[in-house]
Write an enzyme that holds these catalytic residues in place. Structure first.
Site: not given
Length: 342
Positions: A26, A30, A39, A151
């Site tokens: 990652r 962020r 983003r 999921y």
């Protein structure tokens, strides 16, 4: 420079390099202000992943800032089910939401749709190989079928993936049908990433650790084995890293059962188990991402311990999972500096 001569690729071929090459799961994310700025230009996360302009830019950001030895394609594991027609959306503050798994949904999946649907992602791979420094390894990836499927049963993630585990016990045939569809799509997707310029691949099985032994064999090892075999049947020289999180005690079975070329460890892995595995295949890991939040002595002690522990064999420095949004970019810089000093 040939792909095989890049530092990460040399380690994946079994060579010990010191100081070890470093990248970070990652790493485009962020915690970086420049990522947040880009983003904001996309109306939703899937659009972000399917924009070659935006995805290429955020993938390159951590390379410019830190000089990591590998760059991993910015995308998401859910582009694969999305590409074959499984309904996926992302909700702010909640993450990925899938339609609950059903036989009717699986009946409607179309493998033939995937190639066209994923063209923007493959274009991003091509752009990255052209734009990255010559010495930087480009990694493609996919989610392992079990982790993606987790999921789908409840439609979203649940604590310890209880819904997926119960669903797999109650209707294993339904789960197997979906897993098989994901295997087929993942093989084609990974081959296309290699052909577009990816040097190596990583398969993320974030939820492998919630399975019992029988489940680990059926839902983690077997699907990964089929993907590895499928990719290598088409591209025999492909290098594939497996990352079955929270599965260090089963890593020997995972390596032998899947045929991956290297494995990543999460931060909970006991040193002695990782050292035994390092005698078989190159390993990657495994700094606790929270040390990048804490910084200072906690960070430096963690980095030094890993460097001292895994300096006897082929090793790639990484985190034990993805960097978190609250990590301090200056702490990441300090980690990279320490690793490059050896």
């Amino acid at each position: 420079m040939k792909s095989k001569d890049r530092a990460v690729m040399r380690v994946l071929s079994g060579e010990k390099i010191w100081p070890p090459p470093i990248w970070m799961m990652r790493q485009a994310g962020r915690y970086l202000p420049e990522y947040r700025e880009v983003r904001a230009k996309a109306k939703n996360f899937l659009d972000f992943c399917y924009s070659p302009d935006l995805a290429t830019e955020v993938t390159l950001q951590p390379i410019r800032r830190y000089g990591f030895d590998a760059s991993i394609l910015f995308s998401d594991i859910f582009v694969v089910p999305d590409a074959i027609g499984y309904p996926v959306r992302f909700e702010e503050g909640r993450g990925p939401v899938l339609e609950p798994l059903s036989s009717e949904l699986i009946d409607r999946l179309e493998q033939d749709k995937a190639e066209d649907h994923l063209k923007p992602v493959i274009e991003t791979v091509s752009r990255l190989r052209a734009d990255l420094p010559e010495e930087t390894t480009l990694l493609g990836f996919c989610g392992a079928p079990w982790t993606v499927a987790c999921y789908s049963v409840a439609g979203h993630t649940t604590q310890d993936q209880v819904a997926a585990r119960v669903g797999a016990y109650k209707d294993p045939d339904l789960m197997q049908r979906f897993i098989d569809e994901l295997i087929t799509a993942s093989i084609a997707y990974l081959i296309r990433q290699l052909d577009a310029g990816a040097d190596a691949l990583q398969i993320f099985d974030t939820w492998a650790g919630v399975l019992d032994d029988a489940g680990f064999q059926r839902w983690s090892i077997e699907p990964t084995r089929k993907i590895v075999e499928g990719v290598k049947a088409a591209r025999p020289d492909a290098k594939i890293i497996g990352f079955p999180k929270a599965s260090s005690a089963r890593m020997d079975a995972y390596i032998k059962g899947t045929g991956v070329d290297a494995v990543g460890f999460d931060w909970t892995a006991p040193d002695h188990l990782a050292l035994e595995v390092q005698k078989q295949v190159p390993i990657q890991g495994n700094l606790d991402p929270m040390r990048l939040v804490a910084g200072g002595k906690a960070l430096e002690d963690g980095v030094q311990h890993i460097l001292k522990t895994f300096d006897k064999g082929p090793f790639i420095f990484n985190l034990g999972h993805g960097v978190t949004p609250d990590a301090d970019p200056d702490n990441v810089a300090r980690m990279v500096e320490m690793v490059k000093q050896g």
